[in-house]
Design an enzyme around this catalytic site. Sequence first.
Site, PDB file in Angstrom:
ATOM      1  N   TRP A   1       6.943  -0.963  -8.060  1.00  0.00           N
ATOM      2  CA  TRP A   1       8.036  -1.643  -7.023  1.00  0.00           C
ATOM      3  C   TRP A   1       9.041  -1.726  -8.116  1.00  0.00           C
ATOM      4  CZ3 TRP A   1      10.906  -6.121  -7.392  1.00  0.00           C
ATOM      5  CH2 TRP A   1      11.564  -6.154  -6.328  1.00  0.00           C
TER       6      TRP A   1
ATOM      7  N   PHE B   1       3.812  -8.288  -8.468  1.00  0.00           N
ATOM      8  CA  PHE B   1       5.185  -8.643  -7.903  1.00  0.00           C
ATOM      9  C   PHE B   1       5.757  -9.694  -9.122  1.00  0.00           C
ATOM     10  CE2 PHE B   1       3.663  -7.492  -3.983  1.00  0.00           C
ATOM     11  CZ  PHE B   1       4.182  -7.958  -2.916  1.00  0.00           C
TER      12      PHE B   1
ATOM     13  N   PHE C   1      -3.747  -0.596   7.504  1.00  0.00           N
ATOM     14  CA  PHE C   1      -4.326  -1.769   7.262  1.00  0.00           C
ATOM     15  C   PHE C   1      -5.302  -1.832   6.106  1.00  0.00           C
ATOM     16  CE2 PHE C   1      -3.716  -2.508  11.943  1.00  0.00           C
ATOM     17  CZ  PHE C   1      -2.546  -3.237  11.765  1.00  0.00           C
TER      18      PHE C   1
ATOM     19  N   ARG D   1       2.373   8.234   6.907  1.00  0.00           N
ATOM     20  CA  ARG D   1       2.740   8.020   8.632  1.00  0.00           C
ATOM     21  C   ARG D   1       4.322   7.806   8.762  1.00  0.00           C
ATOM     22  NH1 ARG D   1      -0.629   3.094   9.860  1.00  0.00           N
ATOM     23  NH2 ARG D   1      -0.152   2.696   7.877  1.00  0.00           N
TER      24      ARG D   1
ATOM     25  N   LYS E   1       7.967  -6.674  10.973  1.00  0.00           N
ATOM     26  CA  LYS E   1       7.445  -6.176   9.662  1.00  0.00           C
ATOM     27  C   LYS E   1       8.387  -5.120   8.908  1.00  0.00           C
ATOM     28  CE  LYS E   1       3.234  -3.325   8.658  1.00  0.00           C
ATOM     29  NZ  LYS E   1       3.557  -1.781   8.362  1.00  0.00           N
TER      30      LYS E   1
ATOM     31  N   ALA F   1      -3.216   1.563  14.013  1.00  0.00           N
ATOM     32  CA  ALA F   1      -4.652   1.336  12.944  1.00  0.00           C
ATOM     33  C   ALA F   1      -5.739   0.468  13.725  1.00  0.00           C
ATOM     34  CB  ALA F   1      -4.219   1.063  11.626  1.00  0.00           C
TER      35      ALA F   1
ATOM     36  N   LYS G   1       0.918  -1.102   0.178  1.00  0.00           N
ATOM     37  CA  LYS G   1      -0.062   0.000   0.100  1.00  0.00           C
ATOM     38  C   LYS G   1       0.772   1.201  -0.155  1.00  0.00           C
ATOM     39  CE  LYS G   1      -2.600   0.233   3.482  1.00  0.00           C
ATOM     40  NZ  LYS G   1      -2.071   0.803   4.580  1.00  0.00           N
TER      41      LYS G   1
ATOM     42  N   THR H   1       3.924   1.465  -0.677  1.00  0.00           N
ATOM     43  CA  THR H   1       4.593   1.436  -1.998  1.00  0.00           C
ATOM     44  C   THR H   1       3.857   2.031  -3.089  1.00  0.00           C
ATOM     45  OG1 THR H   1       6.008  -0.370  -1.561  1.00  0.00           O
ATOM     46  CG2 THR H   1       6.091   0.070  -3.708  1.00  0.00           C
TER      47      THR H   1
END
Length: 555
Positions: free
Chosen positions: A408, A380, A299, A92, A103, A271, A69, A71
């Site tokens: 990406w 991906f 999230f 954020r 993470k 979140a 998200k 990215t």
Amino acid sequence: MMSDIEIAQSIPMQPIDAIAETAGIPEDALEHYGKYKAKIDLARLPDTGQRGKLILVTAINPTAAGEGKTTTTIGLADGMRRIGKRVMVALREPSLGPVFGIKGGAAGGGYAQVVPMEDINLHFTGDFHAVGAANNLLAAMLDNHIYQGNALNIDPRRITWKRCVDMNDRQLRFLTDGLGGRINGVPREDGYDITVASEIMAVFCLADSIADLKVRLSRIVVAYTYDEKPVTAGDLNAVGAMAALLKDALNPNLVQTLEGTPALVHGGPFANIAHGCNTVLATRTAMQLGDYAITEAGFGADLGAEKFLDIKCRMANLTPSAVVIVATVRALKLHGGLAKSELNQENLEALEAGIPNLLRHVSNIKEVYRLPSVVAINRFPTDTDAEIALIMERCRALGVNVVLSNVWAEGGKGGEALAREVVRLCKEEQGNFTFAYDTELSIVEKIRAIVQRVYRGDDVNILPTAQKQIAQLTALGFDRLPICMAKTQYSFSDDKDLLGAPEHFTVTVKQVKVSAGAGFLVVLTGDIMTMPGLPKKPAAEGIDVDDAGVISGLF
């Protein structure tokens, strides 16, 4: 293949003065923190009256496979700049806990990152330290008040305020402190939260000025008296000192993407027990400086977007012009029942079984909130052409707007198609933004509205403890506040194992608490952890710095 940090270190950054000039920020409004980051002194930033279009980036329910998200948010901003748009991105700040835990950081990935990546993921400009200091000052003043005679008649068994530290440290979850005799305090059970779980972080992110910050700080409930009356930070005369600690932190942080797009990275509440968005001040500043302001919510859309729309937009009087819903082939296959170890193999059956999770989020944005939207398929390297084609076909057959994103691997170039579609949505499709519930409803009615309209559950089961808390909060006049649902991020339901688009479930409400400073009620539907722990092999074990000061191992 280079790691994220290696990619970030391989691309030269522009001096922050050049980024500020690109954004139209005058030199005297900058407070430099080295060569590549600065705070914006909002008092010195001229207000031209411009308000750019606000674009929200959200996602399907998160999985261990990753959705990208942040990215996508960064790549979309770079893509917009490549097609000639004046754009700002607002994100954020990462917490040290996840950076050193499982993470990792939160500065994007691949060729869609904000930099300096190391600084942003570590101490940055000290905002989180300021929040922690203000939090712990309030805790110290609370305990000192009790020790010095307890004029407010505080019941030590009903203290709700905890100290905090920005680290995953399970050893601090439950403590007994004040030991060692009378001069060392009053013995009581206590505990720590991670800094991003502090209500002060939520207050910090929702305040629109120092004056508003002080009003919100004064309302924070820290304990209850023996006769069950709330005790606030204002009652303890702690507000002025707390605001003094937060004064400089309140100014947004200016950095840049790998492609030189101006970015504001500011604030970072949980979140789950909070609203999971960057600061109102950063969002408004991005809208003031750009024709398009791209931001994200934590999230999936059932948590992050719901809170962004029903809490942040309601409080700050914001209206998004469009919403981007991020999904990946890998995550949808997990929602379709495929094991994580098999995600690199083409599996159209599992993918098709997982697509309903995406479609439900799209339906919520279109039908509940009535906002224009587009699905961004974040590609991906392991995705096959057949898998991408299947998602595109299923979405288009149902009238769902969908675009392939390859940010990406390609940065802004891979986000140009998404950027063009977002611009088209803003120009050609007019939303009719509505909230999921009216705050004038009762607490139970608001909870039920979220469960039934957003989660698509049958009903709520409110346990006796929560029923008593709802009655008390209603009697105290907190019943007209918005609802901040604390539930698992992995499912529409309150059961993390119910993936996809579950139906005919009931959400169990265990507790209801007030965050009076932030201005919402926190509804706990499960065991929400406010102090995470480190995994068996924490990410911290792979982080190092060489003799030249170059950091490695961050991701």
